[in-house]
Design an enzyme around this catalytic site. Structure first.
Site, mmCIF file in Angstrom:
data_model
loop_
_atom_site.group_PDB
_atom_site.id
_atom_site.type_symbol
_atom_site.label_atom_id
_atom_site.label_comp_id
_atom_site.label_asym_id
_atom_site.label_seq_id
_atom_site.Cartn_x
_atom_site.Cartn_y
_atom_site.Cartn_z
ATOM 1 N N GLY A 1 0.827 -1.218 0.000
ATOM 2 C CA GLY A 1 0.000 0.000 0.000
ATOM 3 C C GLY A 1 0.858 1.264 0.000
ATOM 4 O O GLY A 1 0.507 2.265 -0.634
ATOM 5 N N ASP A 2 1.975 1.207 0.698
ATOM 6 C CA ASP A 2 2.877 2.374 0.732
ATOM 7 C C ASP A 2 3.486 2.603 -0.649
ATOM 8 O O ASP A 2 3.682 3.743 -1.073
ATOM 9 C CB ASP A 2 4.019 2.157 1.732
#
Ligand code: 26A
Length: 348
Positions: A300-301
């Site tokens: 997600g980062d």
């Protein structure tokens, strides 16, 4: 020479190991979650340090995004703020950041250890247990130092890890106000379900500043449930609409909510305040063959990195989603929240 993107978050070193589901249940952990360690979790760190196959990798959600964005952008594009100790863990973070060319302006704690995150990998899942330590001691006065505030003033994009709402809401507010007053771009990631659940008030205070909300489906559901929204907590479009139409401090910019859903389509919803209309888009995810996936820690980062880097490059939202999906697919093929070297470049 000014850096266009400033990121703020909790710098952590990830202690990454493969575990069996029984290990998670022993500590009452969910297979896909991120939590703050309580006393009962502290033995985990001792245990993972003794496990064979332990990998120490630079982590901290917003720091991963900052490294990823710097990976994509030209040299000297990203500055990251956070707080670390003076120890070998901080040395490891500095080493990784140097490799990526990420500039950090850490607040350094003389007496407190650098934060760590046990990243417990179980197949495609990851359970993150964090001891913030020095990261918990970041203070807004670090940003207010003239040399640091000059960096902030010279930037045009700001990216905040929602995790930092547990640490310094005043720092987030300070950056948010600056962005709104100067019509700059402010992005916030929800980071984990516990942020909308247990940090509801600081989240609500920062949302007016936010032009881009980035989150995944479980964080979206947690938001909907905590707010008591009368929508199905699986209906990401309906939840995104609710978030998109919340009041804004800077009405010169519309708010866009970006919800990722693993291999299900990424959804974006932009609210037009003057027409009261929503622009809803869905972007399919190109699925990687399973044998190419190393782990999903930091996926997600990495998405956020590609997304925000594309905005800095002047691209539109559709292109930013594609670049985010590309960055996530690169990162899940590496160990932890990392990117491949030699550097890959994105081609639309
Ligand atoms: C306040 N908490 C719980 C956290 C984190 C965190 N980063 C900042 N604050 N808990 C886990 N992480 C980081 O999330 C990354 C994966 O998205 C981990 O360090 C991991 O690299």
């Amino acid at each position: 020479m000014s850096y266009p993107l400033v990121c703020l978050g909790n710098p952590l070193l990830d202690l990454q190991v493969d575990v069996e589901p029984e290990y998670l249940s022993k500590y009452g952990l969910k297979e896909n979650d991120a939590i703050l360690a309580e006393e009962k979790h502290f033995p985990i760190y001792e245990e993972v340090l003794k496990k064979s196959g332990l990998k120490t990798v630079a982590g901290g959600a917003a720091q991963n995004t900052a490294r990823g964005a710097q990976y994509i952008l030209p040299p000297k594009s990203v500055v990251y703020f956070g707080s670390v100790g003076k120890d070998v863990y901080a040395d490891k973070l500095n080493e990784a950041n140097e490799q990526y060319g990420l500039r950090t302006e850490y607040q350094i704690q003389e007496e407190i250890a650098t934060g760590k995150c046990a990243a417990l990998i179980n197949g495609p899942h990851r359970s993150l247990v964090t001891d913030l330590a020095a990261a918990n001691h970041f203070k807004v006065d670090h940003l207010e130092k003239p040399e640091n505030w000059a960096i902030v003033e010279n930037a045009k994009y700001y990216y905040i890890g929602g995790f930092h709402l547990t640490v310094s809401p005043p720092a987030i507010e300070k950056l948010g106000k600056h962005a709104a007053e100067n019509n700059k771009v402010f992005a916030l990631n929800f980071s984990a379900p516990f942020i909308p659940q247990f940090f509801k008030d600081p989240l609500a205070s920062s949302l007016p500043y936010v032009d881009f909300v980035i989150a995944n489906e479980s964080e979206a559901a947690a938001y909907a449930e905590t707010q008591g929204l009368s929508v199905d907590s699986k209906d990401v479009v309906a939840i995104a609409k609710e978030v998109a139409k919340l009041p804004k401090a800077n009405n010169k910019r519309q708010r866009t909510v970006v919800f990722t859903q693993g291999t299900d389509p990424t959804v974006t919803v932009t609210y037009n305040e003057s027409t009261k209309e929503f622009d809803v888009k869905e972007y399919a995810v190109r699925k990687l063959e399973e044998n190419k996936i190393t782990d999903t820690n930091g996926a997600g980062d990495a998405f956020a990195a590609g997304f925000i880097a594309a905005l800095v490059e002047g691209k539109d939202i559709a292109q930013a989603v594609h670049e985010g999906q590309w960055a996530a697919s690169l990162s899940i093929q590496e160990v932890g929240p990392s990117f491949p070297f030699p550097k890959q470049t994105y081609t639309a």
